[in-house]
Enzyme design. Structure first.
Site, PDB file in Angstrom:
ATOM      1  N   ASP A   1       0.812  -1.121  -0.081  1.00 50.01           N
ATOM      2  CA  ASP A   1      -0.023  -0.014  -0.073  1.00 50.01           C
ATOM      3  C   ASP A   1       1.066   1.232   0.054  1.00 50.01           C
ATOM      4  OD1 ASP A   1      -2.143  -1.494   0.237  1.00 50.01           O
ATOM      5  OD2 ASP A   1      -2.111  -1.600   2.523  1.00 50.01           O
TER       6      ASP A   1
HETATM    7  N1  URA Z   1      -1.363  -5.930   3.978  1.00 54.30           N
HETATM    8  C1  URA Z   1      -1.663  -4.533   3.866  1.00 54.30           C
HETATM    9  O1  URA Z   1      -2.719  -4.472   4.695  1.00 54.30           O
HETATM   10  N2  URA Z   1      -1.066  -3.568   3.204  1.00 54.30           N
HETATM   11  C2  URA Z   1       0.185  -4.104   2.380  1.00 54.30           C
HETATM   12  O2  URA Z   1       0.673  -3.220   1.900  1.00 54.30           O
HETATM   13  C3  URA Z   1       0.501  -5.558   2.447  1.00 54.30           C
HETATM   14  C4  URA Z   1      -0.340  -6.251   3.187  1.00 54.30           C
END
Ligand code: URA
Length: 239
Positions: free
Chosen positions: A108
């Protein structure tokens, strides 16, 4: 005469998709060879002689494979371009490999840590497809505390939307000053999965960092920096 390969391999060699995903691109009519739309999977092409295009843009196989690891900071998107013009992880790479390489899965915008990048579509498939059970380990910092029941729920699997997560490895590392730090290992890759898993047990993740993929660790690579994977790491991840 150039090497003759199947069309789906040619597309994977260009780094645009894994071989499987390339099959879908072909059958859905998005690929042309020498200007002619091809939907047959067996079609062969000659590297260097045939002209292949995807969605109207010429694609060329990259003969040299690149495999790198980046310590992604927050505030970067895990893609080659962004519709909102935000910085992308590609901006953190050196000029000469920028045009050639793609993120393996995604972290993310607000997650940091280990992100792999490659131009090898089959490698991407091996690392990201849940059927290969490649463990991904994260350090999650959550606001407040978490109950033993909450930890056990994460371990056995929780419901996020209409999906039940697979059992996870979960270890509490610390709990002080109003925050709790938890190490969590999952092998699936649903959108925002770790954050949603914690939400499902009533916790809010305030920081998230990926520290390893399988046995490949981020180690002490500084934030925002990248390095090439070793041949040992490449062989291990693509086994
Ligand atoms: N899980 C999440 O919530 N975000 C990420 O970036 C990777 C795994």
């Amino acid at each position: 005469m150039g090497e003759i390969v199947r069309l789906q391999k040619y597309i994977a060699m260009s780094g645009k998709a894994s071989r499987r995903a390339a099959e879908e691109l072909i059958t859905s009519g998005r690929v042309r060879v020498n200007g002619e739309k091809i939907t047959e999977l067996g079609t062969k092409v000659e590297i260097g002689a045939d002209k292949v295009s995807l969605d109207g843009k010429d694609i060329k196989p990259e003969m040299k494979k690149y495999y790198i690891m980046l310590n992604k900071p927050t505030g970067y998107v895990s893609s080659v371009s962004d519709q909102f013009d935000r910085p992308t992880v590609i901006d953190l790479l050196d000029e000469e490999i920028r045009a050639r390489i793609f993120p393996v899965g995604r972290l993310d915008y607000d997650t940091e840590g280990l992100l792999l990048l490659t131009n090898d579509g089959d490698f991407t498939y091996k690392v990201t497809h849940p059927k290969f059970h490649m463990d991904k380990t994260y350090i999650a910092t959550i606001k407040g505390g978490i109950t033993v029941k909450g930890l056990n729920m994460l371990r056995s699997g929780v419901k996020i939307e209409d999906y039940k997560t697979s059992p996870a490895e979960v270890e509490m590392l610390s709990c002080e000053k109003g925050v709790t730090v938890i190490k969590i290992t999952i092998h699936e890759g649903k959108n925002r999965q770790v954050r949603k898993m914690f939400e499902a047990v009533g916790c809010r993740v305030i920081e998230l960092k990926r520290i390893s993929i399988g046995k490949v660790e981020l180690g002490n690579l500084p934030l925002g920096r990248w390095r090439y994977l070793t041949s040992h790491e490449i062989n291990y991840l693509s086994r």
